[in-house]
Write an enzyme that holds these catalytic residues in place. Structure first.
Site, short mmCIF file in Angstrom:
data_model
loop_
_atom_site.label_atom_id
_atom_site.label_comp_id
_atom_site.label_asym_id
_atom_site.label_seq_id
_atom_site.Cartn_x
_atom_site.Cartn_y
_atom_site.Cartn_z
N GLU A 63 0.86 -1.19 0.00
CA GLU A 63 0.00 0.00 0.00
C GLU A 63 0.89 1.24 0.00
O GLU A 63 1.75 1.41 0.86
CB GLU A 63 -0.95 0.03 1.19
CG GLU A 63 -1.85 1.27 1.11
CD GLU A 63 -3.12 1.23 1.96
OE1 GLU A 63 -3.46 0.15 2.49
OE2 GLU A 63 -3.75 2.29 2.08
N GLU A 88 4.68 5.26 3.71
CA GLU A 88 4.03 6.52 4.09
C GLU A 88 5.07 7.42 4.78
O GLU A 88 5.59 7.07 5.83
CB GLU A 88 2.85 6.22 5.05
CG GLU A 88 2.14 7.44 5.63
CD GLU A 88 1.66 8.42 4.57
OE1 GLU A 88 0.76 8.10 3.80
OE2 GLU A 88 2.22 9.55 4.49
N ASP A 137 -2.34 11.99 -3.46
CA ASP A 137 -2.50 13.45 -3.54
C ASP A 137 -2.75 13.88 -4.98
O ASP A 137 -1.96 13.57 -5.88
CB ASP A 137 -1.23 14.13 -3.00
CG ASP A 137 -1.05 13.87 -1.51
OD1 ASP A 137 -2.02 14.09 -0.75
OD2 ASP A 137 0.04 13.43 -1.11
N ASP A 173 -11.22 11.14 -5.42
CA ASP A 173 -12.51 11.82 -5.51
C ASP A 173 -12.37 13.14 -6.28
O ASP A 173 -13.21 14.01 -6.20
CB ASP A 173 -13.14 12.04 -4.13
CG ASP A 173 -12.26 12.84 -3.19
OD1 ASP A 173 -11.31 13.49 -3.66
OD2 ASP A 173 -12.54 12.83 -1.98
N ARG A 212 -9.76 6.97 5.54
CA ARG A 212 -10.08 8.18 6.31
C ARG A 212 -10.33 9.36 5.36
O ARG A 212 -11.27 10.13 5.51
CB ARG A 212 -8.90 8.51 7.24
CG ARG A 212 -9.21 9.62 8.21
CD ARG A 212 -8.01 10.01 9.02
NE ARG A 212 -7.55 8.97 9.93
CZ ARG A 212 -6.56 9.14 10.79
NH1 ARG A 212 -5.90 10.29 10.85
NH2 ARG A 212 -6.19 8.17 11.59
N TYR A 213 -9.48 9.47 4.36
CA TYR A 213 -9.60 10.57 3.40
C TYR A 213 -10.92 10.47 2.62
O TYR A 213 -11.60 11.46 2.38
CB TYR A 213 -8.41 10.52 2.44
CG TYR A 213 -8.30 11.71 1.52
CD1 TYR A 213 -7.62 12.86 1.92
CD2 TYR A 213 -8.91 11.69 0.28
CE1 TYR A 213 -7.55 13.96 1.09
CE2 TYR A 213 -8.84 12.78 -0.55
CZ TYR A 213 -8.15 13.90 -0.15
OH TYR A 213 -8.08 14.99 -0.98
C1 LIG Z 1 -4.52 12.31 0.38
S1 LIG Z 1 -3.60 11.29 1.44
C2 LIG Z 1 -4.56 9.76 1.44
C3 LIG Z 1 -4.17 8.84 2.56
C4 LIG Z 1 -4.95 7.51 2.61
N1 LIG Z 1 -4.60 6.67 1.48
C5 LIG Z 1 -6.44 7.75 2.67
O1 LIG Z 1 -7.10 7.52 1.64
O2 LIG Z 1 -6.92 8.18 3.74
C6 LIG Z 1 -2.20 10.81 0.42
C7 LIG Z 1 -1.10 10.18 1.25
O3 LIG Z 1 -0.05 9.75 0.37
C8 LIG Z 1 1.19 10.00 1.00
N2 LIG Z 1 2.21 10.12 -0.05
C9 LIG Z 1 2.37 11.13 -0.92
N3 LIG Z 1 3.42 10.89 -1.74
C10 LIG Z 1 3.92 9.68 -1.38
C11 LIG Z 1 5.00 8.90 -1.84
N4 LIG Z 1 5.78 9.31 -2.84
N5 LIG Z 1 5.24 7.70 -1.23
C12 LIG Z 1 4.44 7.28 -0.22
N6 LIG Z 1 3.40 7.99 0.26
C13 LIG Z 1 3.14 9.17 -0.31
C14 LIG Z 1 0.96 11.30 1.77
O4 LIG Z 1 1.88 11.48 2.84
C15 LIG Z 1 -0.47 11.12 2.25
O5 LIG Z 1 -0.54 10.52 3.53
#
Ligand SMILES: C[S@@+](CC[C@H](N)C(=O)[O-])C[C@H]1O[C@@H](n2cnc3c(N)ncnc32)[C@H](O)[C@@H]1O
Length: 236
Positions: A63, A88, A137, A173, A212-213
């Protein structure tokens, strides 16, 4: 072989949010070192990530960007023969996942608290059965699109590390980002969509718990798109 991380543009926003509680700090100091993937502590060449776990799992899943770790923890709990690797860089999220894991039996999770692209560079071909990239993101501004984790190069790497029959799940989304993801995955000549009808893009599944997101987005009336593709069984 020593492993040298590439210098590259950072894709993620922040490493730390609210200050960690004493328990979260303890989890990071005491529990994380036991759960780090070995390349983080000693540089080795990876032949098979299943050897990172004390008991060889039937399958290894990955993941990327697990956020608070709810989805990853759910998958571990509901798939007892599977081991998971979670990437993460946001340390509050890592602490949150460790809190879930501390309440579970077994040792079937390895964590890489940094940029998942370093792991994709390192994993051998055909070593994973599933990959999740949920609500990555979206970086909505055009000038930030290069920061999106889903790029043609990443899609190629994800394909390579999947075993034949392996599944890649993504969600967002953000409608424009959904189109971006679909454009890149369908540009790959071998990835196959697992759906039957267009309704599958918005259909929730029992084995795909809300993150959560996603829950936050739903409250704000944002509709998630679920994108699932597979590597054909006959692929080599
Ligand atoms: C919008 S959040 C969504 C988190 C979770 N998947 C959710 O749906 O609740 C995107 C997550 O991806 C992580 N992230 C961004 N770029 C990443 C990378 N290159 N490698 C690993 N994680 C990354 C960020 O730190 C963030 O926690």
């Amino acid at each position: 072989m020593s492993f040298v991380y590439k210098r590259r543009h950072q894709l993620f926003g922040r490493r730390k949010g609210r200050s960690l509680s004493a328990n979260m700090k303890r989890l990071i100091d005491e529990e994380l070192p036991c759960r780090l993937i070995p390349i983080f502590t000693s540089a080795i060449s990876v032949t098979d990530p299943s050897i990172w776990f004390p008991k060889k799992p039937n399958a290894v899943w990955l993941e990327i960007g697990f956020g608070g770790g709810e989805h990853l923890a759910w998958q571990v709990q509901n798939n007892p023969s599977v081991a998971l690797i979670g990437c993460e860089p946001f340390m509050n999220g890592v602490a949150s996942l460790l809190r879930y894991l501390s309440k579970m039996e077994g040792d079937r999770v390895r964590i890489y608290p940094d940029d998942a692209r370093n792991i994709l560079d390192l994993l051998p071909n055909q070593c994973l059965e599933r990959i999740f990239i949920l609500h990555s993101d979206p970086w909505p501004k055009r000038r930030h699109h290069y920061r999106r984790i889903i790029q043609h190069k990443t899609i190629n790497q994800l394909y390579d590390v999947l075993k034949p029959g392996g599944i890649l799940r993504m969600s967002t989304d953000e409608p424009e980002y959904a189109i971006w993801i679909l454009a890149r995955i369908t540009a790959h000549i071998n990835f196959r969509w697992t759906g039957n009808s267009i309704a599958d893009f918005i259909k929730t599944r029992k084995d795909w718990p809300e993150t959560r997101y996603e829950a936050k987005g739903r409250k704000e009336e944002r509709v998630p798109t679920y994108i699932e593709f597979c590597k054909p069984v006959e692929a080599n």
